[in-house]
Design a protein around this motif. Structure first.
Motif, mmCIF file in Angstrom:
data_model
loop_
_atom_site.group_PDB
_atom_site.id
_atom_site.type_symbol
_atom_site.label_atom_id
_atom_site.label_comp_id
_atom_site.label_asym_id
_atom_site.label_seq_id
_atom_site.Cartn_x
_atom_site.Cartn_y
_atom_site.Cartn_z
ATOM 1 N N LYS A 195 11.896 6.046 -9.531
ATOM 2 C CA LYS A 195 11.151 7.300 -9.723
ATOM 3 C C LYS A 195 10.500 7.777 -8.424
ATOM 4 C CE LYS A 195 11.851 8.122 -14.024
ATOM 5 N NZ LYS A 195 12.591 9.326 -14.397
ATOM 6 N N LEU A 196 10.395 6.915 -7.438
ATOM 7 C CA LEU A 196 9.747 7.266 -6.174
ATOM 8 C C LEU A 196 10.721 7.868 -5.171
ATOM 9 C CD1 LEU A 196 7.508 4.094 -5.821
ATOM 10 C CD2 LEU A 196 7.077 6.205 -7.112
ATOM 11 N N ARG A 197 12.008 7.894 -5.524
ATOM 12 C CA ARG A 197 13.048 8.453 -4.655
ATOM 13 C C ARG A 197 13.144 9.959 -4.831
ATOM 14 N NH1 ARG A 197 16.597 4.957 -2.713
ATOM 15 N NH2 ARG A 197 16.527 2.865 -3.543
ATOM 16 N N PRO A 198 13.589 10.648 -3.793
ATOM 17 C CA PRO A 198 13.893 12.074 -3.974
ATOM 18 C C PRO A 198 15.078 12.213 -4.927
ATOM 19 C CG PRO A 198 13.996 11.447 -1.651
ATOM 20 C CD PRO A 198 13.799 10.199 -2.444
ATOM 21 N N THR A 199 15.033 13.219 -5.751
ATOM 22 C CA THR A 199 16.167 13.476 -6.637
ATOM 23 C C THR A 199 17.019 14.568 -6.012
ATOM 24 O OG1 THR A 199 14.908 15.079 -7.906
ATOM 25 C CG2 THR A 199 14.918 12.818 -8.717
ATOM 26 N N THR A 200 18.280 14.566 -6.348
ATOM 27 C CA THR A 200 19.184 15.559 -5.773
ATOM 28 C C THR A 200 19.817 16.433 -6.842
ATOM 29 O OG1 THR A 200 20.978 13.948 -5.845
ATOM 30 C CG2 THR A 200 19.739 14.126 -3.789
ATOM 31 N N THR A 201 19.341 16.308 -8.079
ATOM 32 C CA THR A 201 19.900 17.129 -9.148
ATOM 33 C C THR A 201 18.851 18.108 -9.640
ATOM 34 O OG1 THR A 201 19.251 15.517 -10.825
ATOM 35 C CG2 THR A 201 21.465 15.307 -9.905
ATOM 36 N N ALA A 257 0.825 -1.211 0.000
ATOM 37 C CA ALA A 257 0.000 0.000 0.000
ATOM 38 C C ALA A 257 0.857 1.258 0.000
ATOM 39 C CB ALA A 257 -0.938 -0.008 1.205
ATOM 40 N N ALA A 258 1.963 1.253 0.735
ATOM 41 C CA ALA A 258 2.850 2.424 0.777
ATOM 42 C C ALA A 258 3.462 2.693 -0.595
ATOM 43 C CB ALA A 258 3.950 2.231 1.819
ATOM 44 N N VAL A 259 3.907 1.640 -1.272
ATOM 45 C CA VAL A 259 4.497 1.818 -2.603
ATOM 46 C C VAL A 259 3.415 2.232 -3.599
ATOM 47 C CG1 VAL A 259 5.743 0.680 -4.494
ATOM 48 C CG2 VAL A 259 6.421 0.270 -2.119
ATOM 49 N N GLN A 260 2.211 1.661 -3.483
ATOM 50 C CA GLN A 260 1.115 2.050 -4.378
ATOM 51 C C GLN A 260 0.768 3.523 -4.198
ATOM 52 O OE1 GLN A 260 -0.847 -0.116 -6.735
ATOM 53 N NE2 GLN A 260 -1.000 2.006 -7.415
ATOM 54 N N GLU A 261 0.683 3.967 -2.956
ATOM 55 C CA GLU A 261 0.394 5.381 -2.678
ATOM 56 C C GLU A 261 1.490 6.286 -3.252
ATOM 57 O OE1 GLU A 261 0.142 8.162 1.250
ATOM 58 O OE2 GLU A 261 -0.897 6.230 1.344
ATOM 59 N N ALA A 262 2.737 5.880 -3.097
ATOM 60 C CA ALA A 262 3.858 6.656 -3.636
ATOM 61 C C ALA A 262 3.806 6.694 -5.160
ATOM 62 C CB ALA A 262 5.182 6.063 -3.168
ATOM 63 N N LEU A 263 3.472 5.568 -5.779
ATOM 64 C CA LEU A 263 3.370 5.521 -7.237
ATOM 65 C C LEU A 263 2.243 6.430 -7.728
ATOM 66 C CD1 LEU A 263 4.208 4.405 -9.967
ATOM 67 C CD2 LEU A 263 2.829 2.362 -9.478
ATOM 68 N N ASN A 264 1.112 6.405 -7.050
ATOM 69 C CA ASN A 264 0.001 7.289 -7.421
ATOM 70 C C ASN A 264 0.403 8.757 -7.292
ATOM 71 O OD1 ASN A 264 -1.540 5.000 -7.848
ATOM 72 N ND2 ASN A 264 -2.657 5.172 -5.926
ATOM 73 N N LEU A 318 8.560 8.286 -1.189
ATOM 74 C CA LEU A 318 8.706 7.337 -0.091
ATOM 75 C C LEU A 318 9.705 7.910 0.908
ATOM 76 C CD1 LEU A 318 8.919 3.919 -1.967
ATOM 77 C CD2 LEU A 318 7.111 4.644 -0.406
ATOM 78 N N ASP A 319 9.468 7.666 2.175
ATOM 79 C CA ASP A 319 10.369 8.194 3.198
ATOM 80 C C ASP A 319 11.677 7.391 3.216
ATOM 81 O OD1 ASP A 319 10.243 6.125 5.636
ATOM 82 O OD2 ASP A 319 8.257 6.276 4.699
ATOM 83 N N ALA A 320 12.694 7.972 3.803
ATOM 84 C CA ALA A 320 14.036 7.386 3.816
ATOM 85 C C ALA A 320 14.066 6.021 4.493
ATOM 86 C CB ALA A 320 15.012 8.344 4.500
ATOM 87 N N THR A 321 13.293 5.838 5.543
ATOM 88 C CA THR A 321 13.278 4.558 6.250
ATOM 89 C C THR A 321 12.725 3.456 5.354
ATOM 90 O OG1 THR A 321 13.009 5.685 8.360
ATOM 91 C CG2 THR A 321 12.425 3.352 8.302
ATOM 92 N N HIS A 376 14.689 0.066 3.831
ATOM 93 C CA HIS A 376 14.231 -1.320 3.956
ATOM 94 C C HIS A 376 14.279 -2.031 2.607
ATOM 95 C CE1 HIS A 376 13.023 -1.404 8.135
ATOM 96 N NE2 HIS A 376 12.349 -0.280 7.979
ATOM 97 N N PHE A 377 13.792 -1.345 1.557
ATOM 98 C CA PHE A 377 13.821 -1.957 0.226
ATOM 99 C C PHE A 377 15.251 -2.076 -0.288
ATOM 100 C CE2 PHE A 377 9.283 -0.891 0.168
ATOM 101 C CZ PHE A 377 8.764 -2.080 -0.347
ATOM 102 N N ASP A 378 16.064 -1.073 -0.061
ATOM 103 C CA ASP A 378 17.452 -1.106 -0.536
ATOM 104 C C ASP A 378 18.238 -2.268 0.072
ATOM 105 O OD1 ASP A 378 17.007 1.096 -2.126
ATOM 106 O OD2 ASP A 378 17.981 2.509 -0.756
ATOM 107 N N ALA A 379 17.950 -2.593 1.315
ATOM 108 C CA ALA A 379 18.686 -3.657 1.999
ATOM 109 C C ALA A 379 18.393 -5.040 1.417
ATOM 110 C CB ALA A 379 18.358 -3.641 3.490
#
Length: 122
Positions: free
Chosen positions: A57-63, A7-14, A74-77, A81-84
């Protein structure tokens, strides 16, 4: 927990889809924006080669200096979790998904549908 992560990823995608509705005009002006069609947004999404590329695409960009491009969905936490657990795979995983022997997938976005985040069994 797996359903909550889905649900969190779906909300972020929307939220990402909604953010793509207005894009800056060429020339970099942030005062005005061009309306982008849903078809163009779907094409952009489907042209991304994998679940992981779509997830990026759901990550913050820094450029760049455009505030719309600085949005993160999506928040950093949650990202940590997904990155790990999503290493060398096109399956989005976390400890909870790994324990449930499940993963998330971001399939192609079909015309007439909304983009989906699928919770699948291994």
């Amino acid at each position: 927990m797996a359903r909550q992560q889905q649900a969190a990823v779906q909300e972020a995608l929307n939220a990402w889809v909604l953010s793509q509705g207005r894009v800056p005009l060429e020339g970099g002006s942030t005062d005005t924006a061009q309306v982008q069609s849903l078809e163009n947004i779907r094409t952009l999404y489907n042209n991304l080669p994998s679940t992981v590329a779509r997830f990026q695409k759901l990550r913050p960009t820094t450029t760049g200096s455009d505030p719309l491009k600085q949005l993160g969905f999506l928040d950093a936490t949650t990202l940590a979790h997904f990155d790990a657990y999503t290493v060398g795979s096109d399956r989005l995983k976390t400890a909870a998904l790994e324990g449930a022997r499940q993963y998330l997938s971001l399939p192609d976005w079909a015309p007439g549908e909304e983009p989906q985040v699928l919770l699948l069994d291994e």
